[in-house]
Design a protein around this motif. Structure first.
Motif, PDB file in Angstrom:
ATOM      1  N   PHE A  76      -8.272   3.469  -0.393  1.00  8.24           N
ATOM      2  CA  PHE A  76      -7.424   2.308  -0.081  1.00  8.24           C
ATOM      3  C   PHE A  76      -7.447   2.143   1.413  1.00  8.24           C
ATOM      4  CE2 PHE A  76      -5.600   3.529  -4.180  1.00  8.24           C
ATOM      5  CZ  PHE A  76      -5.639   2.318  -5.102  1.00  8.24           C
ATOM      6  N   SER A  77      -7.551   0.685   1.877  1.00  9.60           N
ATOM      7  CA  SER A  77      -7.325   0.225   3.105  1.00  9.60           C
ATOM      8  C   SER A  77      -6.951  -1.226   3.366  1.00  9.60           C
ATOM      9  CB  SER A  77      -8.757   0.409   3.831  1.00  9.60           C
ATOM     10  OG  SER A  77      -9.618  -0.458   3.374  1.00  9.60           O
ATOM     11  N   GLN A  78      -6.176  -1.336   4.215  1.00  7.01           N
ATOM     12  CA  GLN A  78      -5.672  -2.862   4.427  1.00  7.01           C
ATOM     13  C   GLN A  78      -6.598  -3.538   5.245  1.00  7.01           C
ATOM     14  OE1 GLN A  78      -4.575  -4.104   7.587  1.00  7.01           O
ATOM     15  NE2 GLN A  78      -3.646  -6.113   6.578  1.00  7.01           N
ATOM     16  N   ASP A 113      -6.825  -4.872   0.506  1.00  7.72           N
ATOM     17  CA  ASP A 113      -5.817  -5.650   0.417  1.00  7.72           C
ATOM     18  C   ASP A 113      -5.108  -6.205   1.605  1.00  7.72           C
ATOM     19  OD1 ASP A 113      -4.297  -7.024  -2.419  1.00  7.72           O
ATOM     20  OD2 ASP A 113      -3.258  -7.016  -0.574  1.00  7.72           O
ATOM     21  N   ARG A 134      -1.565   3.348  -3.190  1.00 10.32           N
ATOM     22  CA  ARG A 134      -1.530   4.828  -2.928  1.00 10.32           C
ATOM     23  C   ARG A 134      -0.415   5.789  -3.381  1.00 10.32           C
ATOM     24  NH1 ARG A 134      -2.664   3.315   3.748  1.00 10.32           N
ATOM     25  NH2 ARG A 134      -5.008   3.236   3.561  1.00 10.32           N
ATOM     26  N   ILE A 189      -0.708  -1.983  -0.372  1.00 11.89           N
ATOM     27  CA  ILE A 189      -1.637  -0.832  -0.361  1.00 11.89           C
ATOM     28  C   ILE A 189      -0.939   0.590  -0.337  1.00 11.89           C
ATOM     29  CG2 ILE A 189      -2.839   0.516   1.468  1.00 11.89           C
ATOM     30  CD1 ILE A 189      -4.749  -1.627   0.303  1.00 11.89           C
TER      31      ILE A 189
END
Length: 405
Positions: free
Chosen positions: A174-176, A124, A134, A130
């Motif tokens: 998850f990652s930005q 995202d 998390r 994010i």
């Protein structure tokens, strides 16, 4: 360069003026700044990222559009049979607060598919989204619909909210990041068997949609599957994809390997024949395959989708019109006629059908987005922007047809 243009250049998003101004006012109040001129954050700074978090709309809920997750699970199950011993990779973007990837994780866990067999990457633009994903804590607003048994199985109650359990968490990373950043597809080229990208392209201008479709093509394996929002399917088709469904799932594959056609097969040669037009003409007789005594509106709409899936757009058009003969005010039939007209190269007819849909159902989010795309393709930026703003208001009210992004 003004702040609005900086945001557009950095994120690729076409943002309504009022959304940007509202976010600026909120940040100024938070920082204690008295005038608009005092606020001038630069890209790649913490304050600019905070502003981006406010102008993006990361609202979603668990198992939004359940048919999409059913289609995704069936694809994964077939894929595991045809690719034994290989871990499959799924990408969810934009992932908002984690609702979509966690929903897919729950579907995998329920089907007995382990994280070793299938992993999920979730991306995202928003750092705040994010962080929420998390953390994995959700309010009641993230759980909609009648069947909430999954909440009891996979979540822990936490005061007034619910926290995702450890089992679904194990599937998701998850990652930005920004899909339009060239480094994203470059690092992950050909990695993913399945990509969720629903209701993102509607916030891009045409160059942004072209770039986004190219990035998704690069990320997806040649025989992989893309699940898009319905209003974005035409844009993806212009970007080298072909539809596998015009129904609830809106599944697409890279065009070279797609098993269906976007345009109808040409009819047999007939002397002096003219190309039929998809228009708002009087309703023709229902397709011959349907029994008049047994026909219902729902079955005709389902038939229209199946015919469109097979690339038989003229017959799909007939099925929609047969449904309208029974129920002339059926907004969904007019919406499907709009999609069929656009796919068949009849943008003016598509516009008329979509406008009829919106007359009957003014908050039909998908019709608003599809009509905005048609106007933007013709260079009518002001009309497209007005429609996008209407769609954004529908989304903000959290209606059934709101977007995830």
């Amino acid at each position: 360069m003004n702040l609005h243009q900086l945001l557009r250049n950095d994120t690729g998003l076409v943002l309504p003026d009022e959304a940007v101004e509202r976010a600026v006012r909120e940040r100024r109040l938070r920082l204690g700044l008295s005038t608009r001129e005092d606020y001038a954050p630069l890209p790649r700074t913490p304050e600019f990222e905070a502003l981006v978090d406010l102008v993006t709309v990361p609202e979603s809920w668990m198992f939004r559009d359940p048919e999409v997750f059913d289609a995704a699970l069936r694809f994964v199950q077939r894929r595991l049979l045809s690719h034994p011993g290989r871990q499959l990779a799924i990408l969810s973007l934009p992932c908002a607060g984690g609702e979509e990837p966690y929903s897919m994780a729950m579907a995998l866990a329920r089907a007995g598919i382990s994280p070793a067999q299938c992993r999920i990457d979730a991306l995202d633009l928003s750092q705040a989204a994010i962080a929420r994903a998390r953390h994995g804590r959700y309010t009641r607003n993230a759980f909609r619909g009648a069947d909430l048994a999954f909440r009891e199985r996979w979540f822990d109650s936490d005061g007034g909210g619910y926290v995702i359990g450890e089992t679904p968490r194990r599937y998701v990373r998850f990652s930005q990041g920004n899909l339009l950043d060239p480094a994203v597809p470059a690092r992950n080229a050909g990695r993913y068997d399945l990509v969720f990208c629903r209701n993102l392209l509607i916030y891009f201008d045409e160059p942004g949609r072209v770039a986004a479709a190219a990035a998704i093509r690069a990320l997806l394996l040649d025989d992989g599957l893309l699940l898009s929002g319905c209003a974005e399917a035409p844009a993806f088709c212009r970007g080298g994809f072909a539809p596998q469904s015009l129904g609830a799932a809106y599944a697409l594959q890279k065009q070279a390997l797609a098993t269906v056609r976007l345009r109808p097969r040409p009819p047999p040669p007939v002397a002096n024949a003219k190309r039929p037009r998809v228009d708002m003409a009087p309703t023709p007789t229902p397709p011959q395959a349907a029994s008049p005594a047994a026909v219902t509106v729902g079955r005709l709409i389902a038939q229209a989708r199946q015919l469109a899936d097979a690339g038989r757009l003229l017959e799909a058009d007939q099925a929609c019109r047969a449904a309208l003969a029974l129920q002339p005010e059926l907004a969904e039939a007019w919406f499907l006629l709009g999609l069929i007209g656009d796919a068949g190269g009849e943008p003016r007819a598509a516009e008329r059908h979509l406008r009829r849909c919106l007359y009957l159902q003014p908050e039909h989010y998908e019709a608003l987005c599809s009509l905005a795309l048609l106007h933007e393709q013709r260079g009518e930026a002001q009309d497209a922007d007005l429609l996008r703003r209407r769609a954004a208001r529908v989304h903000a009210r959290g209606g059934k047809q709101g977007a995830t992004r």
